[in-house]
Design a protein around this motif. Structure first.
Motif, PDB file in Angstrom:
ATOM      1  N   GLN A 130       4.056   0.747  12.627  1.00 26.89           N
ATOM      2  CA  GLN A 130       4.260   0.427  11.334  1.00 26.89           C
ATOM      3  C   GLN A 130       4.388   1.666  10.335  1.00 26.89           C
ATOM      4  N   GLU A 184       2.241   2.743   8.623  1.00 22.03           N
ATOM      5  CA  GLU A 184       0.926   3.565   8.751  1.00 22.03           C
ATOM      6  C   GLU A 184       1.053   4.499   9.882  1.00 22.03           C
ATOM      7  N   ARG A 213       0.585 -11.528  13.349  1.00 21.61           N
ATOM      8  CA  ARG A 213      -0.512 -10.814  12.465  1.00 21.61           C
ATOM      9  C   ARG A 213      -1.804 -11.731  12.564  1.00 21.61           C
ATOM     10  N   LYS A 226       0.970  -1.162  -0.004  1.00 24.41           N
ATOM     11  CA  LYS A 226       0.045  -0.017  -0.115  1.00 24.41           C
ATOM     12  C   LYS A 226       0.637   1.149   0.129  1.00 24.41           C
TER      13      LYS A 226
HETATM   14 MG    MG Z   1       1.512  -4.025   7.587  1.00 25.64          MG
END
Ligand code: MG
Ligand code: ATP
Length: 643
Positions: free
Chosen positions: A427, A429, A526, A284
């Motif tokens: 992260q 993000e 995760r 992403k």
């Molecule tokens: Mg990730």
């Protein structure tokens, strides 16, 4: 409490790993810490009572061209805007303001090439280089808002290019120098880059990688064509230069003036786009902006790494990852610190390169990744002993769960049982460290401890309700934070869907964790990698830590494979330590060890001993590939994965 939907995927996890060891900070660490336990307590209280005032105070530590109208605009969640109306440029804080202080003549950068060559730049020298290149970019027609792809290894010119691009208000997008032509092309296309900056070649593992050649190949694949290409000399190999498109860096900057003012940016103007590593699927393009990012990164860098002017700080992450952006470049430079950069392979020419580098420069703070630590553990404790590591005072880790065994090894054999070991969770993000100890914190090996002040993280079930202590669940962030992503480049829908749609009102991290009775967080891996063993839901990281705690195991990946009778069984892929061979006796021993460590639930089915594990280019285990192989399914996007 909201009703619990019957989605087994989000039911709470059981926890098998119970680590009892505790490490208290030494009195001298406590006395010297920038943030004392009392200050930390006060910060937590302040952040809880008035989070916006807390972050506003952090913003006031930086230089702005114009004050913000508001600390946080939360009118249209999840599109939060920090410090709207504020006028700033992160490069002013990383560079220009130091030129007016004693930091001017301090070393900003110590760079070492893989062959052993070394270059250093003071803040003033770096400032002049950045200004020259910023002017050159303007001469090439690069404007505010334009995207510039940097396909470069960790070189001084890479830092110069990042800062020059940001200084003129353009947007940088680093593409890790190990990526293939196809992966590079995808990223140039997605970012619609007007300019690409690269090098002729560079050194990696004793070889020259011809980077300009890869870029040429990428551009031949078609798609979006950048207008200009800038090439830096590094390995002095022959390259083809296309007239009117390709320019040598050295020739461009020669004629340029070493002064260039910072473009005045709005807090919410784009600073960079960076693609995630692709461990869980298609990468992403994460967008970060000037204002909030600089506030979050500056504050966390100073607090977590406890930085002072005598430090030599080394973050081993490649500049092409978020860790390189936030904590090898922007964080240290905003703090006026000296940051070490290394070009090449961490085990070249020998497995002690890391240790010899620390000794050579007197590194005081080392920030690195678990995959490298586990790799170095395989070579034993004798290698580090050959080097003077006594300058080290802080150790940090990021990127994957740091197994308790690796934690204790690092703490004992590298940190002399004196250096605080900071396992930091965050992260691409989040832009900044979110959950981490500070040097004065009480440490538990394997735990990332508690959210930093101002960060509201929790462990919840599918309905968003907190799970009881010691049960695992989804790690979420409940309130906005300054360095949060502004979105996914060109894909606002995916931003909302991936991060904000599963748990209403909260940011979904995609990781699972448990909180213990002290509020300490323990990462379990995760959410995609959770296994179901005999009805118990277990995070892959716990089983892997259980295996890694056996001396024969260097590294392990555990995935769930379908089983006709039991539904799912755990299969382990194990890399053995030096001197061990796969044998049925060893398999038996490892299975028994796992049960001893984690209890009777921890039953392993098959075990395999591959030559290596599939990893992202940043060194993370990609379990979805192992899983897909076992199930005979399509693997999905692998552009971020090592061949
Ligand atoms: Mg990730
Ligand atoms: P993608 O999102 O494309 O799958 P990625 O998640 O690996 O890639 P990054 O943003 O670099 O990309 O990594 C963040 C992830 O790394 C976290 O979500 C978490 O899974 C893991 N991680 C980071 N720090 C830690 C830590 N200290 N302990 C455990 N896991 C960590």
């Amino acid at each position: 409490m909201a009703e619990h939907p019957d989605t087994p995927d989000f039911a709470p996890l059981d926890s098998l790993l119970h680590e009892e060891r505790v490490f208290r900070p030494l009195p001298e660490t406590l006395a010297a810490a920038l943030v004392s336990p009392a200050r930390l307590r006060q910060a937590r209280e302040q952040a809880e009572a008035d989070p916006l005032a807390f972050w506003e105070e952090a913003a006031e530590e930086l230089d702005w061209f114009g004050r913000w109208d508001q600390v946080l605009d939360d009118a249209s969640p999840p599109f939060y805007r920090w410090f709207p109306g504020g006028r700033c440029n992160i490069v002013y804080n990383a560079l220009d303001r130091h030129i007016q202080t004693a930091a001017k003549n301090r070393l900003a950068l110590i760079w070492e090439g893989e062959p052993g060559d070394c270059r250093t730049l003071t803040y003033y020298e770096l400032f002049r280089h950045v200004n020259r290149f910023a002017n050159a970019l303007k001469s090439l027609g690069v404007r505010k808002g334009d995207r510039v792809v940097l396909y470069m290894p960790s070189l001084p010119e890479t830092v110069i290019a990042m800062l020059a691009v940001a200084k003129i208000g353009a947007v940088h997008s680093l593409v890790f120098a190990g990526y293939s032509a196809k992966a590079l092309k995808d990223r140039i296309d997605d970012a619609r880059a007007v300019c690409v900056i690269t090098v002729d070649g560079f050194y990696r593992n004793g070889r020259v990688l011809q980077l300009k050649q890869v870029l040429d190949d990428a551009l031949l694949l078609g798609g979006h064509a950048p207008e200009t290409v800038v090439v830096c000399h590094r390995a002095h190999v022959d390259v083809e230069m296309q007239d009117g498109r390709d320019y040598w860096y050295e020739e461009l900057v020669r004629a340029e003036r070493p002064q260039c003012p910072c473009e005045v940016m709005d807090s919410n103007d784009m600073l960079f786009v960076l693609y995630t590593s692709g461990a869980t699927g298609k990468p992403k393009g994460i967008v970060h902006t000037h204002g909030g990012y600089m506030v979050g990164v500056s504050r966390t860098f100073r607090w977590v790494f406890d930085i002072n002017p005598t430090d030599i700080y080394w973050c081993t992450a490649d500049l092409g990852w978020i860790t390189g952006h936030s904590y090898a470049v922007y964080g240290p430079l905003m703090a006026g610190a000296t940051t070490v950069l290394y070009e090449g392979h961490p085990l070249y020419p020998q497995a002690d390169r890391l240790w010899s580098t620390i000794a050579r420069y007197g590194v005081t703070i080392l920030y690195t990744v678990p995959t490298l630590i586990r790799m170095l553990m395989r070579f034993g404790k004798e290698l580090p002993r050959k080097h003077d590591l006594s300058t080290l005072r802080l150790l940090g880790s990021v990127g994957e769960p740091l197994n308790p065994e690796a934690w204790v090894w690092l703490h004992k054999h590298i940190g002399r049982q004196q250096c605080p070991l900071l396992d930091t969770w965050w992260q691409t993000e989040t832009g900044m460290i979110m959950v981490s100890p500070l040097p004065a914190s009480l440490l538990k090996p394997g735990s990332v401890t508690r959210p930093l002040p101002g960060i509201v993280a929790d462990v919840v079930d599918a309905a968003g309700a907190p799970v009881p202590p010691d049960k695992g669940g989804l790690l979420v962030i409940k309130t906005p934070w300054p360095a949060m992503l502004a979105g996914i480049y060109n894909d606002p829908d995916r931003y909302v869907e991936e991060y904000w749609s599963v748990i209403p009102g909260a940011y979904l991290t995609g990781d699972v964790a448990r909180k213990d009775e002290d509020g300490y967080l323990w990462m379990q891996g995760r959410a995609d990698d959770v296994l179901v063993i005999a009805g118990h839901r277990i995070g892959a990281a716990e089983l892997e830590s259980g295996l890694v705690s056996h001396k024969a195991v260097a590294e392990a990946a555990v995935v769930g494979v379908p089983d006709a009778i039991r539904g799912e069984v755990a299969k382990a892929f194990v890399i053995l330590a030096e001197g061990y061979e796969p044998a049925s006796a060893l398999i038996k021993e490892l299975k028994a060890h796992l049960k001893r460590e984690l209890g009777p639930v921890a039953v392993l089915g098959a075990m395999e001993f591959p030559a290596s594990l599939p990893k992202t280019r940043s060194g993370k285990i990609v379990r979805r590939i192992l899983k897909a192989r076992e199930r005979g399914e399509e693997v999905g996007d692998v552009t971020g994965v090592e061949e």
